[in-house]
Design a protein around this motif. Structure first.
Motif, mmCIF file in Angstrom:
data_model
loop_
_atom_site.group_PDB
_atom_site.id
_atom_site.type_symbol
_atom_site.label_atom_id
_atom_site.label_comp_id
_atom_site.label_asym_id
_atom_site.label_seq_id
_atom_site.Cartn_x
_atom_site.Cartn_y
_atom_site.Cartn_z
ATOM 1 N N SER A 9 0.832 -1.203 0.000
ATOM 2 C CA SER A 9 0.000 0.000 0.000
ATOM 3 C C SER A 9 0.864 1.250 0.000
ATOM 4 C CB SER A 9 -0.910 0.011 1.235
ATOM 5 O OG SER A 9 -1.460 1.293 1.456
ATOM 6 N N LEU A 10 0.562 2.183 -0.883
ATOM 7 C CA LEU A 10 1.318 3.439 -0.945
ATOM 8 C C LEU A 10 1.200 4.199 0.369
ATOM 9 C CD1 LEU A 10 1.467 5.925 -3.901
ATOM 10 C CD2 LEU A 10 0.987 6.757 -1.613
ATOM 11 N N THR A 11 -0.014 4.369 0.870
ATOM 12 C CA THR A 11 -0.207 5.185 2.069
ATOM 13 C C THR A 11 0.360 4.516 3.319
ATOM 14 O OG1 THR A 11 -2.458 4.305 2.371
ATOM 15 C CG2 THR A 11 -2.226 6.347 1.109
ATOM 16 N N GLU A 12 0.254 3.204 3.408
ATOM 17 C CA GLU A 12 0.804 2.520 4.580
ATOM 18 C C GLU A 12 2.319 2.634 4.623
ATOM 19 O OE1 GLU A 12 -0.638 -1.461 4.757
ATOM 20 O OE2 GLU A 12 -2.735 -0.849 4.971
ATOM 21 N N GLN A 13 2.963 2.638 3.462
ATOM 22 C CA GLN A 13 4.418 2.804 3.451
ATOM 23 C C GLN A 13 4.824 4.190 3.937
ATOM 24 O OE1 GLN A 13 6.808 0.823 0.260
ATOM 25 N NE2 GLN A 13 4.815 0.536 -0.735
ATOM 26 N N LEU A 14 4.012 5.194 3.656
ATOM 27 C CA LEU A 14 4.320 6.539 4.146
ATOM 28 C C LEU A 14 4.211 6.612 5.666
ATOM 29 C CD1 LEU A 14 2.467 8.718 1.473
ATOM 30 C CD2 LEU A 14 4.907 8.182 1.596
ATOM 31 N N THR A 15 3.210 5.979 6.252
ATOM 32 C CA THR A 15 3.100 5.987 7.722
ATOM 33 C C THR A 15 4.258 5.224 8.347
ATOM 34 O OG1 THR A 15 1.682 4.006 7.796
ATOM 35 C CG2 THR A 15 0.588 6.140 7.579
ATOM 36 N N ASP A 16 4.729 4.179 7.674
ATOM 37 C CA ASP A 16 5.879 3.428 8.201
ATOM 38 C C ASP A 16 7.135 4.292 8.221
ATOM 39 O OD1 ASP A 16 4.280 1.197 8.505
ATOM 40 O OD2 ASP A 16 4.981 0.189 6.683
ATOM 41 N N ILE A 17 7.338 5.100 7.188
ATOM 42 C CA ILE A 17 8.524 5.966 7.135
ATOM 43 C C ILE A 17 8.490 6.977 8.268
ATOM 44 C CG2 ILE A 17 9.679 7.765 5.787
ATOM 45 C CD1 ILE A 17 8.813 6.202 3.263
ATOM 46 N N VAL A 18 7.331 7.574 8.518
ATOM 47 C CA VAL A 18 7.204 8.530 9.620
ATOM 48 C C VAL A 18 7.495 7.843 10.952
ATOM 49 C CG1 VAL A 18 5.549 9.955 10.900
ATOM 50 C CG2 VAL A 18 5.642 10.079 8.406
ATOM 51 N N ALA A 19 6.944 6.639 11.130
ATOM 52 C CA ALA A 19 7.143 5.914 12.392
ATOM 53 C C ALA A 19 8.601 5.529 12.605
ATOM 54 C CB ALA A 19 6.255 4.672 12.415
ATOM 55 N N GLU A 20 9.334 5.269 11.518
ATOM 56 C CA GLU A 20 10.751 4.924 11.628
ATOM 57 C C GLU A 20 11.542 6.013 12.346
ATOM 58 O OE1 GLU A 20 12.402 4.220 7.799
ATOM 59 O OE2 GLU A 20 11.071 2.522 7.353
ATOM 60 N N HIS A 21 11.102 7.261 12.204
ATOM 61 C CA HIS A 21 11.792 8.386 12.820
ATOM 62 C C HIS A 21 11.249 8.713 14.215
ATOM 63 C CE1 HIS A 21 12.957 8.923 8.595
ATOM 64 N NE2 HIS A 21 13.963 9.641 9.047
ATOM 65 N N GLY A 22 10.348 7.896 14.711
ATOM 66 C CA GLY A 22 9.777 8.140 16.024
ATOM 67 C C GLY A 22 8.787 9.277 16.035
ATOM 68 N N ALA A 23 8.277 9.668 14.865
ATOM 69 C CA ALA A 23 7.334 10.785 14.763
ATOM 70 C C ALA A 23 5.923 10.258 14.547
ATOM 71 C CB ALA A 23 7.737 11.696 13.608
ATOM 72 N N VAL A 114 9.807 12.654 2.017
ATOM 73 C CA VAL A 114 8.957 12.708 3.209
ATOM 74 C C VAL A 114 9.519 13.738 4.191
ATOM 75 C CG1 VAL A 114 7.917 11.408 5.092
ATOM 76 C CG2 VAL A 114 8.331 10.288 2.888
ATOM 77 N N HIS A 115 8.694 14.698 4.558
ATOM 78 C CA HIS A 115 9.055 15.715 5.545
ATOM 79 C C HIS A 115 8.521 15.256 6.900
ATOM 80 C CE1 HIS A 115 9.985 18.464 2.203
ATOM 81 N NE2 HIS A 115 8.887 17.993 1.651
ATOM 82 N N ILE A 116 9.430 15.033 7.838
ATOM 83 C CA ILE A 116 9.056 14.592 9.179
ATOM 84 C C ILE A 116 8.815 15.820 10.054
ATOM 85 C CG2 ILE A 116 9.732 13.214 11.168
ATOM 86 C CD1 ILE A 116 9.392 11.585 8.588
ATOM 87 N N PHE A 117 7.655 15.855 10.737
ATOM 88 C CA PHE A 117 7.318 17.001 11.579
ATOM 89 C C PHE A 117 7.779 16.767 13.012
ATOM 90 C CE2 PHE A 117 3.483 17.825 8.618
ATOM 91 C CZ PHE A 117 4.330 18.416 7.691
ATOM 92 N N ASP A 118 8.486 17.753 13.542
ATOM 93 C CA ASP A 118 9.010 17.694 14.905
ATOM 94 C C ASP A 118 8.162 18.595 15.793
ATOM 95 O OD1 ASP A 118 10.805 16.738 16.773
ATOM 96 O OD2 ASP A 118 12.231 18.361 16.470
ATOM 97 N N GLY A 119 7.644 18.040 16.894
ATOM 98 C CA GLY A 119 6.853 18.844 17.810
ATOM 99 C C GLY A 119 5.440 19.126 17.330
#
Length: 273
Positions: A9-23, A114-119
């Motif tokens: 899934s395209l969208t599930e892979q994006l959530t996995d990338i965000v989670a990899e960074h602890g975000a 992918v831009h990871i949001f901090d805070g």
């Protein structure tokens, strides 16, 4: 730049990338590749409760992915992605729409920045004004990056633009409130009440029918925000209620938001203008 994997899934892979960074939240710019299939809807007229609606689900097998954007966050405690994209079918027809989670990456992959949001936590909830699901940013004490180590961080603002606000005016207002003099618009998606553009080649203006259009991508910059008339260059690609994809340079003051707009602004320095 990440290449999303075939068969997932395209969208599930994006959530996995965000989670990899602890975000918990982020935004993605998506480019080139393939999907098989694309599962999607296009905007329709609303009813007494909803400002706009969605068509029945449509499917494009063997699609050549062109580009799009996604907002990544949570809804009801679970990962949730809002994504609009543009692709071509086997006959070469350009299509666009709002992707469902069962859109699967094809053999050529899809490239993602992918831009990871901090805070920031992006939470999707049903909006009382439009009766539609919308993302709203919430400040968070969760820190993802160590600013003493990371050297590529830029000042970034994540904002939700409300219905009825002109998108250009909202970008200028948000940028000024953040103390920026020049900004780059990144990965912004949402909906507009129709659309009004200038063709850059001919300088002719044209209007897209509403009541709602889905913005596939909004990119560009605003500079010299301290001046009486800032320099604004915003290119927008959108799909209308007939499934037709349009693109051009937005006319300031003529493009109010329909349901919501998820805006990502990054401060530009003088060298990057």
């Amino acid at each position: 730049m990440r290449q999303l994997s075939q068969g997932k899934s395209l969208t599930e892979q994006l959530t996995d990338i965000v989670a990899e960074h602890g975000a918990t939240s982020g935004a993605a710019e998506l480019y080139s590749g393939s999907c098989d299939p694309v599962s999607y809807v296009i905007p329709t007229a609303g009813d007494d409760r909803k400002a706009v609606g969605f068509s029945e689900t449509r499917t494009t097998p063997g699609a050549s992915y062109i580009y799009g954007a996604a907002t990544i966050g949570h809804r009801f405690g679970e990962p949730f992605v809002h994504s609009h994209s543009m692709w071509a079918n086997a006959e070469g027809e350009t299509l666009g729409g709002h992707l469902w989670s069962d859109t699967i990456v094809g053999a050529e992959g899809v490239h993602a920045v992918v831009h990871i949001f901090d805070g920031v936590d992006l939470i999707s909830a049903d909006d009382t004004e439009t009766d539609m699901p919308v993302f709203t940013p919430h400040a968070s004490e969760r820190r993802v990056f160590d600013v003493t180590v990371e050297t590529q961080l830029r000042n970034t603002v994540v904002a939700r633009v409300l219905p009825g606000e002109d998108i250009t005016e909202a970008i200028i207002k948000t940028s000024k409130a953040s103390g920026f003099d020049s900004v780059s618009v990144r990965a912004g998606i949402g909906s507009l009440v129709g659309g009004e553009f200038v063709n850059r080649a001919t300088r002719e203006t044209f209007r897209v029918d509403g009541p709602g259009t889905e913005v596939i991508a909004l990119i560009g910059h605003v500079s010299d925000l301290s001046a009486a008339e800032p320099e604004v260059r915003l290119s927008c690609t959108m799909v209308d209620r007939h499934g037709v994809v349009h693109a051009g340079e937005l006319i300031a003051g003529a493009n109010p938001v329909a349901v919501t707009f998820e805006l990502v602004l990054q401060e530009m320095n003088q060298e990057s203008k």
